[in-house]
Design a protein around this motif. Structure first.
Motif, short mmCIF file in Angstrom:
data_model
loop_
_atom_site.label_atom_id
_atom_site.label_comp_id
_atom_site.label_asym_id
_atom_site.label_seq_id
_atom_site.Cartn_x
_atom_site.Cartn_y
_atom_site.Cartn_z
N TYR A 180 45.07 59.62 19.30
CA TYR A 180 44.02 60.63 19.15
C TYR A 180 42.74 60.20 19.86
O TYR A 180 42.04 61.03 20.47
N LEU A 181 42.40 58.92 19.79
CA LEU A 181 41.21 58.44 20.49
C LEU A 181 41.33 58.64 22.00
O LEU A 181 40.38 59.07 22.66
N LEU A 182 42.50 58.35 22.55
CA LEU A 182 42.72 58.55 23.98
C LEU A 182 42.62 60.02 24.34
O LEU A 182 42.01 60.40 25.35
N VAL A 183 43.23 60.87 23.51
CA VAL A 183 43.21 62.31 23.78
C VAL A 183 41.79 62.84 23.75
O VAL A 183 41.34 63.55 24.67
N PHE A 184 41.02 62.49 22.72
CA PHE A 184 39.67 63.03 22.60
C PHE A 184 38.69 62.36 23.57
O PHE A 184 37.67 62.95 23.92
N THR A 185 39.00 61.16 24.02
CA THR A 185 38.20 60.57 25.09
C THR A 185 38.37 61.37 26.37
O THR A 185 37.40 61.68 27.08
N PHE A 186 39.63 61.75 26.66
CA PHE A 186 39.87 62.61 27.82
C PHE A 186 39.16 63.95 27.66
O PHE A 186 38.54 64.47 28.60
N VAL A 187 39.24 64.52 26.45
CA VAL A 187 38.59 65.81 26.20
C VAL A 187 37.09 65.72 26.45
O VAL A 187 36.50 66.60 27.09
N ALA A 188 36.47 64.65 25.95
CA ALA A 188 35.02 64.49 26.11
C ALA A 188 34.63 64.34 27.58
O ALA A 188 33.71 65.00 28.08
N LEU A 189 35.36 63.48 28.30
CA LEU A 189 35.05 63.25 29.71
C LEU A 189 35.38 64.48 30.55
O LEU A 189 34.72 64.75 31.56
N TRP A 190 36.40 65.21 30.14
CA TRP A 190 36.75 66.44 30.85
C TRP A 190 35.63 67.47 30.76
O TRP A 190 35.35 68.18 31.72
N HIS A 191 34.97 67.52 29.60
CA HIS A 191 33.86 68.46 29.45
C HIS A 191 32.68 68.06 30.32
O HIS A 191 32.10 68.90 31.01
N ASP A 192 32.32 66.79 30.27
CA ASP A 192 31.17 66.31 31.05
C ASP A 192 31.07 64.81 30.88
O ASP A 192 31.52 64.26 29.87
N ILE A 193 30.47 64.14 31.84
CA ILE A 193 30.30 62.69 31.76
C ILE A 193 28.98 62.41 31.06
O ILE A 193 27.95 62.18 31.69
#
Length: 608
Positions: free
Chosen positions: A481-494
């Motif tokens: 879940y941490l990996l998935v939501f890290t991708f989600v966060a970075l995908w939205h914006d850095i």
């Protein structure tokens, strides 16, 4: 059909998306056929009824008490932000400059949010495009009729006709939207396609992620790769030419802002192609004895397209499919090809009309809120939050979350409506109102639902999914879940605040998982009322955590959340307000429980 029945049909789950009321493994044509079948007409046309449902509680003394709370609390939730959003408030002069003339008599409108302001200004043009694009397709079909369509059981002729139009329109669409920057988009698409189709199979996943993730960051860091900057490095004499090309950026010169969605489609094509290598669609259909024209939604996604369909034309037509290019919803390449071959049975004109009416009502709701609640303008004016009471600050923030929800919902529904009119049925992105959620995990299944499905197919499942049967499996699942939501966060914006938001979501899911393991439903079967009350107490905590996480990620940041908490806890009036709010949330969540129970009584079981 009376006005009440019409209103109910507009807000029926089946109007929103047939995926909510029918099984993903059953072709929707079966549901249509069942409507006129006397043997099944009395049975639910959607998903199977659960084994047991509780009796309705709508007319019990408990719920009559809840109705009284609703009658008192809900108007007050609108009244408090309204009172601080008008000329009578002494702070009005600080943010008045961010307001514009509105169409509601005596009220101005808050269009301080640049994202929604841009959408609002361009809405008439997008509405015309929604009508023009399908008409242009009909003209194309008249000039270029599909050969042998009546005998084409595989849908190849329809795909040829539709994909050819989508391909030509996509190129024109890119140049109209992005001007000379369309060449940059086409270059990225071409490189990604060559990676998928030119490399040995075992290298495709690694190459796909190794290319698309850096592109995601590079687009942002390099601000769309200005031609002037490129020329200054590679060919200084051409700097003026580069500056001239940059000046023709089309209607949307910052193409990189919304390219994140295209990245998802590029990954979808590559991985769908990777999973199709050494497989043949025909053999999959024959093995399962499936009719290619009546596949279920699950089969459309999971069964690979024919190997001959992974062409650059189809790939470009899919990646830049006009109705879904800017905002989504997201569909997989396999699904796009399948629906291009055979029109989805779920696309029915009466439902599409009801969906359009529902979109218009949502748009009206947003307009009314912005005319009577100026939380965006207040935030823009850098206010002294300490001047606001705990109730004012809390309800302004709560209303801000609804505005964020609406400003995302409205474009998603407009462009999905465009796709439905054009003959493609993508998933609905929003299942429920943001206020109709009590579970952190289920909330993220229903928020940006097509993106959630993409994450599950291309990241979550390949990483092994989740299981909480043992502590070791639980630790691995939390890491997933941490990996998935890290991708989600970075995908939205850095941005660091979005990373914190993503990690907070996982952190706030943990209590729900722990509670589910400590208080399993099976041990409370003899005490359903006590279990419902216990779940509701936990759900109140979930709601407070979800509100906090979203305020951090999309509204106020950590500093703003800290101000709210201090304002609430600094005196007894704030503490009393917090206790009262939790009591109101308790009542609201009990109604949410009953709404879902009512859906189960009708044979609909949504995991959200």
């Amino acid at each position: 059909m009376g006005p009440l029945s019409l209103f109910r049909s507009i807000y029926d789950l089946d109007t929103l998306d047939t995926r909510f009321t029918s099984s993903a493994s059953v072709p929707y044509q079966t549901v249509i056929d069942a409507r006129s079948d006397p043997a099944t007409s009395r049975e639910p046309l959607g998903k199977n009824l659960p084994v047991q449902t509780s009796p309705p509680k709508w007319r019990t003394p408990e719920f009559y008490f809840y109705y009284i709370i609703f009658v008192l609390a809900v108007p007050l939730m609108f009244w408090i932000p309204y009172k601080v959003s008008g000329p009578t408030d002494h702070r009005y002069h600080k943010y008045e400059r961010f307001l514009s003339d509105g169409w509601v008599p005596g009220r101005k409108v808050d269009v301080s949010d640049s994202q929604y302001h841009t959408f609002r200004e361009n809405l008439p043009y997008m509405a015309m495009l929604l009508l023009f694009h399908p008409l242009l397709r009909k003209a194309w079909n008249t000039v270029y009729p599909a050969p042998g369509r009546s005998n084409d059981s595989g849908g190849a002729a329809r795909l040829e006709q539709r994909a050819s139009f989508d391909y030509v329109f996509a190129i024109l669409y890119l140049f109209i939207l992005h001007g000379f920057s369309a060449f940059k988009v086409l270059l990225i698409l071409n490189i990604n396609y060559r990676l998928a189709t030119g490399l040995p199979k075992r290298y495709i996943p690694l190459a796909t992620w190794a290319f698309n993730i850096p592109v995601l960051f590079a687009n942002e860091l390099c601000q769309g790769y200005h031609y002037k900057d490129i020329a200054s490095y590679l060919a200084p004499p051409l700097v003026e030419w580069g500056a001239w090309m940059d000046s023709y950026g089309g209607l949307m010169s910052r193409w990189e802002v919304l390219f994140n969605l295209t990245i998802l489609r590029l990954i979808s094509f590559n991985l769908d192609y990777y999973w199709s290598v050494d497989k043949r669609n025909a053999s999959s259909l024959e093995k399962k004895q499936l009719d290619a024209s009546q596949l279920s939604e699950r089969d459309r996604v999971t069964i690979p397209a024919d190997f001959r369909d992974y062409t650059f034309r189809n790939y470009l037509a899919y990646a830049v499919y006009a109705p879904l290019y800017l905002t989504g919803p997201i569909i997989t390449f396999n699904d796009y090809i399948c629906q291009s071959k055979h029109r989805a049975a779920s696309i029915e004109r009466p439902r599409t009309i009801r969906y359009a009416v529902r979109f218009a009502l949502v748009l009206l709701s947003m307009e009314l809120i912005l005319h009577f609640n100026y939380v965006g303008a207040i935030s823009k004016a850098n206010p002294v939050w300490g001047e606001y009471t705990a109730s004012q600050l809390s309800l302004l923030s709560f209303m801000n979350l609804h505005i964020i929800w609406l400003k995302l919902l409205i474009p998603w529904r407009l462009f999905r409506l465009w796709a439905l009119v054009d003959g493609i049925d993508p998933p609905e992105n929003m299942v429920r109102c943001v206020s109709n959620n009590y579970s952190t995990q289920l909330f993220w299944r229903s928020w940006h639902r097509s993106y959630n499905r993409w994450l599950i197919r291309y990241i979550y499942v390949p990483l092994g999914g989740s299981s909480f049967r043992t502590w070791r499996q639980a630790a691995r699942s939390i890491l997933t879940y941490l990996l998935v939501f890290t991708f989600v966060a970075l995908w939205h914006d850095i941005q660091m605040r979005l990373l914190i938001w993503g990690w907070l979501i996982v952190l706030f899911m943990a209590p729900e998982w722990i509670a589910a393991s400590l208080f399993p439903r099976r041990k409370w079967e003899s005490r359903p009322t006590e279990y419902r009350m216990l779940c509701c107490v936990g759900a109140v905590g979930n709601v407070l955590m979800m509100i906090s996480a979203n305020l951090v990620g999309f509204a106020l940041g950590l500093d703003g959340l800290e101000v709210i908490i201090k304002s609430i806890l600094q005196d007894w009036s704030g503490v009393i307000f917090l206790i009262t709010s939790c009591a109101c949330l308790f009542v609201g969540i009990q109604v949410m429980f009953e709404i879902r129970e009512e859906e189960r009584r009708k044979g609909v079981t949504l995991k959200c």
